[in-house]
Design a protein around this motif. Structure first.
Motif, short mmCIF file in Angstrom:
data_model
loop_
_atom_site.label_atom_id
_atom_site.label_comp_id
_atom_site.label_asym_id
_atom_site.label_seq_id
_atom_site.Cartn_x
_atom_site.Cartn_y
_atom_site.Cartn_z
N ARG A 58 -76.71 27.68 4.32
CA ARG A 58 -77.55 27.59 5.27
C ARG A 58 -78.90 28.36 4.96
O ARG A 58 -78.78 29.35 4.38
N ARG A 74 -73.22 31.05 4.53
CA ARG A 74 -72.22 30.51 3.81
C ARG A 74 -72.53 30.19 2.43
O ARG A 74 -72.54 28.97 2.08
N ASN A 128 -59.70 20.78 12.75
CA ASN A 128 -60.90 21.21 13.79
C ASN A 128 -61.94 20.31 13.59
O ASN A 128 -62.72 20.10 12.47
N VAL A 130 -65.31 18.48 13.75
CA VAL A 130 -66.86 18.66 14.02
C VAL A 130 -67.59 17.63 13.64
O VAL A 130 -67.20 16.82 12.68
N THR A 131 -68.83 17.71 14.27
CA THR A 131 -69.77 16.29 14.07
C THR A 131 -70.79 16.64 13.29
O THR A 131 -71.52 15.86 12.75
N ARG A 149 -77.12 13.37 18.19
CA ARG A 149 -75.94 13.68 18.72
C ARG A 149 -75.01 12.42 19.22
O ARG A 149 -73.76 12.48 19.05
N TYR A 153 -71.34 11.33 17.91
CA TYR A 153 -70.04 11.57 18.71
C TYR A 153 -69.38 10.15 18.60
O TYR A 153 -68.31 9.88 18.89
N ALA A 221 -64.75 21.87 19.19
CA ALA A 221 -65.31 23.01 19.70
C ALA A 221 -66.62 22.52 20.23
O ALA A 221 -67.58 23.32 20.62
N GLY A 222 -66.90 21.08 20.33
CA GLY A 222 -68.15 20.56 20.90
C GLY A 222 -68.40 21.11 22.29
O GLY A 222 -67.44 20.99 22.96
N SER A 224 -71.13 20.06 24.40
CA SER A 224 -71.72 19.37 25.01
C SER A 224 -70.99 18.44 25.76
O SER A 224 -69.62 18.23 25.70
N GLY A 227 -69.05 16.16 23.75
CA GLY A 227 -68.05 17.10 22.86
C GLY A 227 -67.04 17.26 23.82
O GLY A 227 -65.77 17.01 23.37
N PHE A 239 -61.78 25.23 21.32
CA PHE A 239 -62.72 26.40 20.99
C PHE A 239 -63.81 26.60 22.28
O PHE A 239 -64.68 25.46 22.28
N ALA A 240 -64.14 27.60 22.79
CA ALA A 240 -65.16 27.70 23.64
C ALA A 240 -66.09 28.64 23.27
O ALA A 240 -65.81 29.53 22.41
N ALA A 241 -67.22 28.63 24.00
CA ALA A 241 -68.16 29.59 23.43
C ALA A 241 -68.92 30.35 24.56
O ALA A 241 -70.14 30.60 24.75
C1 LIG Z 1 -65.47 28.76 17.91
C2 LIG Z 1 -66.13 27.69 17.43
C3 LIG Z 1 -66.23 27.20 16.03
C4 LIG Z 1 -67.03 26.37 15.41
N1 LIG Z 1 -66.82 25.98 14.09
C5 LIG Z 1 -67.58 24.96 13.85
C6 LIG Z 1 -67.51 24.63 12.07
O1 LIG Z 1 -66.59 25.29 11.49
N2 LIG Z 1 -68.26 23.76 11.76
C7 LIG Z 1 -69.34 23.06 12.57
O2 LIG Z 1 -70.12 22.27 11.94
N3 LIG Z 1 -69.49 23.40 13.92
C8 LIG Z 1 -68.83 24.28 14.25
N4 LIG Z 1 -68.90 24.63 15.70
C9 LIG Z 1 -69.84 24.17 16.49
C10 LIG Z 1 -69.37 22.98 17.32
O3 LIG Z 1 -68.46 21.93 16.48
C11 LIG Z 1 -70.36 22.08 18.08
O4 LIG Z 1 -71.01 21.24 17.32
C12 LIG Z 1 -71.28 22.95 18.93
O5 LIG Z 1 -70.36 24.10 19.84
C13 LIG Z 1 -72.38 22.32 19.79
O6 LIG Z 1 -71.48 21.34 20.49
P1 LIG Z 1 -72.17 19.79 20.41
O7 LIG Z 1 -71.75 19.24 18.87
O8 LIG Z 1 -71.30 19.19 21.40
O9 LIG Z 1 -73.39 19.56 21.03
C14 LIG Z 1 -68.01 25.76 16.19
C15 LIG Z 1 -68.23 26.08 17.63
C16 LIG Z 1 -67.36 26.91 18.32
C17 LIG Z 1 -67.56 27.60 19.47
#
Ligand SMILES: Cc1cc2nc3c(=O)[nH]c(=O)nc-3n(C[C@H](O)[C@H](O)[C@H](O)COP(=O)(O)O)c2cc1C
Length: 446
Positions: A58, A74, A128, A130-131, A149, A153, A221-222, A224, A227, A239-241
């Motif tokens: 990144r 990373r 886990n 992820v998109t 997005r 999804y 962890a999405g 939106s 998500g 997972f929540a943020a």
């Molecule tokens: C605790 C946590 C861990 C996450 N880990 C990853 C990850 O390992 N790789 C990744 O690409 N995104 C990761 N994300 C991002 C989510 O997958 C997601 O893309 C982001 O929360 C935005 O949500 P949305 O995709 O629904 O817009 C993480 C998010 C959270 C809160």
């Protein structure tokens, strides 16, 4: 019972954590540290470890930030399923959750990797889903831009269904391996998926016997709307943020209320906010560690990282002047950006104070104090329906994790909030999650 997950990343969760005198000093591609961190978490009876992942280094498009040096870009990290396969051999009970993307992978390959990990670990694997939000990931997979997005999804939804279908390829008793009769497998107990959809065409079956957990656990962890909907339909854990108990309570109620329409009971999804803990024998000790780490964020890293978060180059500005006025909305706006700008205005923060606040936890709640004080907060959230457990982020490794395991876990156990021994045969059972049954047996029973 509360669930606890942690990330075994050796550089720690605070951006200055890897520079602290108590931190491991050789963290690049160090398998030993990941194994040791997972073993410490297993001593603390954690439910699982979780490895985040992406498919690109990144921030190389922001040379000043990249040069300011921070490990969360990373630049060097193991492919997570590979490394967790090694960790599986050095642990016995703790769950092993790895990230894989649905945007730059194939369902057959992902189903195979996680089914393998589930067999290797005797029922401890989790995926886990992820998109991938990051454009740099796309550029390593033949695209200039990331998918939008909705497209991500849409693909993810089909992807997850195909993966789950592939995990159902074989019945539990499909391999009699009878030396006397020469019957190795039972052909009536294998099922082709024959999936043909918009994004994928997958015949199956998977060339792996039914996983010990039925299906490896599915984490998401999405944040939106799309998500959350995908998680409500498919996830075992989310997972929540949230940045506060109130925002987590709202998200908790929201995700649980979405599940009924998919025929799911609310307790079959575990909602796990990230939280950063600083634990000391005394409040002053916890505060001291926090301040030591804050001092390890260089002004250059602070300013360039904050510039990225608020989407404005702040490098020429006086660090001790107030954060300049910034537009409320930008195309790349995140909830962290809004939280930062609003907080800076409300509390009259300088640029330096603003980056110190932002970079200490990236918006995740920080809980500092004695073991009892930390347990008070965790208990309040858990009993207040803000969560079913936590993703514990450890600022300095291995010190913060050891502190949590040795000081906070016994306090949680004393209050009856956390297990005193591992029970159950698989991580699903230990986390209180149902084991998906064989769909054909279920259909036959009906
Ligand atoms: C605790 C946590 C861990 C996450 N880990 C990853 C990850 O390992 N790789 C990744 O690409 N995104 C990761 N994300 C991002 C989510 O997958 C997601 O893309 C982001 O929360 C935005 O949500 P949305 O995709 O629904 O817009 C993480 C998010 C959270 C809160």
């Amino acid at each position: 019972m509360m669930n606890l997950i942690m990330m075994p990343n050796a550089t720690g969760a605070h951006l200055g954590g890897w520079r602290h005198p108590d931190a491991w000093s050789d963290t690049v591609m160090n398998l030993g540290h990941i194994v040791e961190a997972t073993q410490i978490a297993e001593r603390g009876l954690f439910d699982a470890v979780f490895l985040a992942d992406g498919n690109a280094v990144r921030e190389m498009d922001k040379p000043a930030l990249f040069a300011a040096n921070f490990p969360s870009a990373r630049p060097a990290g193991f492919e997570p399923v590979t490394v967790l396969s090694a960790v599986a051999m050095a642990t016995r009970h703790i769950g092993l959750v790895a990230t894989s993307t649905t945007s730059y992978d194939e369902p057959y390959a992902v189903a195979r990797r996680f089914a393998s990990l589930d067999h290797i670990s005797a029922g401890r694997a989790g995926w886990n889903v992820v998109t991938s939000q990051y454009a740099g990931d796309a550029q390593n997979f033949g695209r200039d831009e990331n998918y939008a997005r909705d497209e991500r999804y849409e693909r993810a939804e089909e992807f997850v269904e195909v993966v789950k279908g592939l995990w159902d390829s074989w019945d539990e008793d499909a391999f009699p391996q009878d030396k006397a009769t020469g019957r190795y497998l039972d052909p009536a107990k294998v099922h082709r998926l024959n999936h043909v959809g918009k994004h994928f065409s997958v015949k199956g079956p998977l060339n792996i016997a039914r996983p010990p957990q039925g299906h490896p656990m599915v984490f998401m962890a999405g944040q939106s709307d799309r998500g959350r909907e995908l998680a409500a339909k498919h996830a075992d854990a989310m997972f929540a943020a949230g940045d506060s108990m109130q925002s987590c309570q709202k998200a908790y109620a929201d995700i649980k209320s979405r599940m009924a329409k998919y025929g799911r009971a609310p307790e079959t999804l575990r909602f796990l906010p990230s939280i950063v803990t600083y634990c000391g024998e005394t409040e002053a000790e916890a505060e001291r560690l926090f301040e030591e780490l804050q001092a390890l964020i260089s002004p250059s890293l602070g300013v360039h990282y904050l510039s990225k978060l608020v989407d404005k180059d702040l490098s020429g500005h006086d660090l001790d002047a107030p954060l300049p006025d910034l537009p409320e909305k930008v195309a790349s706006g995140t909830s962290l950006r809004t939280y930062l700008i609003e907080g800076a205005r409300r509390d009259n923060l300088t640029i330096r104070q603003c980056y110190q606040r932002a970079l200490s936890s990236m918006g995740a709640p920080v809980v500092k104090g004695t073991p009892a004080q930390i347990a008070d907060t965790l208990e309040l959230w858990f009993r207040g329906q803000a969560c079913d457990g936590f993703m514990i982020s450890n600022p300095v490794m291995p010190r913060s994790l050891k502190n949590f395991v040795e000081m906070v876990v016994p306090e949680l156990q004393k209050r009856g909030l956390f297990r005193k021994a591992y029970e159950g045969a698989t991580t699903r059972e230990r986390m209180g999650l149902p084991t998906p049954g064989n769909p054909r047996l279920a259909a036959a029973a009906e």
